[in-house]
Write an enzyme that holds these catalytic residues in place. Structure first.
Site, PDB file in Angstrom:
ATOM      1  N   TYR A 220      99.492 -13.406   7.004  1.00  0.00           N
ATOM      2  CA  TYR A 220      99.036 -12.567   8.114  1.00  0.00           C
ATOM      3  C   TYR A 220      98.870 -13.403   9.377  1.00  0.00           C
ATOM      4  O   TYR A 220      99.363 -13.041  10.454  1.00  0.00           O
ATOM      5  CB  TYR A 220      97.717 -11.903   7.727  1.00  0.00           C
ATOM      6  CG  TYR A 220      97.050 -11.120   8.832  1.00  0.00           C
ATOM      7  CD1 TYR A 220      97.533  -9.879   9.214  1.00  0.00           C
ATOM      8  CD2 TYR A 220      95.917 -11.625   9.485  1.00  0.00           C
ATOM      9  CE1 TYR A 220      96.924  -9.149  10.222  1.00  0.00           C
ATOM     10  CE2 TYR A 220      95.300 -10.904  10.491  1.00  0.00           C
ATOM     11  CZ  TYR A 220      95.801  -9.666  10.856  1.00  0.00           C
ATOM     12  OH  TYR A 220      95.191  -8.953  11.862  1.00  0.00           O
TER      13      TYR A 220
ATOM     14  N   SER B  30      94.571 -10.314  16.866  1.00  0.00           N
ATOM     15  CA  SER B  30      93.516 -10.498  15.870  1.00  0.00           C
ATOM     16  C   SER B  30      92.985 -11.906  16.066  1.00  0.00           C
ATOM     17  O   SER B  30      93.717 -12.790  16.546  1.00  0.00           O
ATOM     18  CB  SER B  30      94.063 -10.354  14.442  1.00  0.00           C
ATOM     19  OG  SER B  30      93.140 -10.824  13.490  1.00  0.00           O
TER      20      SER B  30
END
Length: 275
Positions: A150, A137
């Site tokens: 995250y 990501s």
């Protein structure tokens, strides 16, 4: 006579996982689909040309991950491709999330893919070929408020891939990470409606098929990092190198992102669901 190749995909029942599964199926791979529920796997299997093997595994459970690793060694020593695609994101301030949410991020986004890659590595090294790809990501390049946990998991995964890539390249095994910006999946819909970062919507939202194409590129080239889209990665990598720049420019970026979020919700007909 063509040689059958074998690929395992975690999170195969999700939007990106199903697109990757279809792309590999189109290339003639024999697939092993892994997810925590059977219904999504059945739905993906129905779209494929060849019947896949389906394995249930909750990647937040270390015991289940160990059983999957053991099964790889016993039944799939000929594995050609491992795609660590499964992931979780729970948006929110660090002080607003409980310990369970923190543990889920670390187990699913970081520990499980590392464990699976360690299990697959000897199988591929023995044959001096193979490819391991992880869906990371841009959150593994730049960390923003309300996604610190995250990003911590994804930063860790990026660091692991960088070192592991160097270790296995001389042994004929490819190790890569795919770095998507925002992708049009149920996870993004949830973020858009429940306080996820509006910066997801500064650039264009990618499709699962875009990320599947990036994954195939990683498998083919063995490139350490493949970005999708490349344009979005430029700003992320700049701020990742100079993180002190984030706070001064954040208000402007959030304004642009909020405009993009509203357009996305309207385009997907999700506005009525917004709290």
């Amino acid at each position: 006579m063509s040689i059958s190749r074998k690929a395992l995909i975690t999170g195969a029942g999700g939007g990106i996982g199903s697109a990757i599964s279809r792309a590999l199926d189109a290339r003639g791979y024999s697939l092993i689909l892994v997810d925590r529920e059977m219904a999504p796997l059945d739905a993906v299997a129905a779209t494929l040309r060849a019947a896949p093997e389906k394995i249930l595994c909750d990647l937040s459970s270390r015991e289940e991950v160990e059983r999957l690793c053991d099964r790889l060694g016993r039944e799939h020593a000929d594995l050609d491709v491992l795609v660590n695609n499964a992931g979780i994101v729970v948006p929110g301030a660090v002080t607003g999330l409980d310990q369970a949410a923190l543990d889920l991020h670390l187990e699913i986004n970081l520990r499980a893919p590392i464990r699976l890659m360690r299990a697959a590595a000897p199988l591929m090294i023995a044959r001096r070929r193979g490819a391991m790809v992880a869906t990371v990501s841009l959150g593994g390049v730049i960390s923003l408020k309300d996604s610190a946990i995250y990003s911590a998991s994804k930063f860790g995964l990026r660091g692991f891939l960088c070192g592991f890539h160097q270790e296995l390249a001389p042994l004929g095994v490819k190790v890569s990470g795919v770095y998507p910006a925002a992708v049009d999946t149920p996870m993004l819909h949830h973020e858009a409606l429940h306080g996820g970062s509006v910066l997801n919507f500064v650039d264009r939202v990618m499709t699962p098929e875009d990320i599947a194409a990036a994954t195939l590129k990683a498998i083919d080239t063995g490139r350490l990092e493949v970005y999708s889209p490349w344009s979005a990665s430029l700003m992320a990598r700049l701020f990742g190198s100079f993180p002190w720049m984030i706070r001064p420019i954040l208000p402007l970026m959030e304004k642009l992102g909020e405009q993009g979020r509203r357009k996305f919700l309207a385009r997907k007909d999700l506005s009525a669901q917004q709290h």
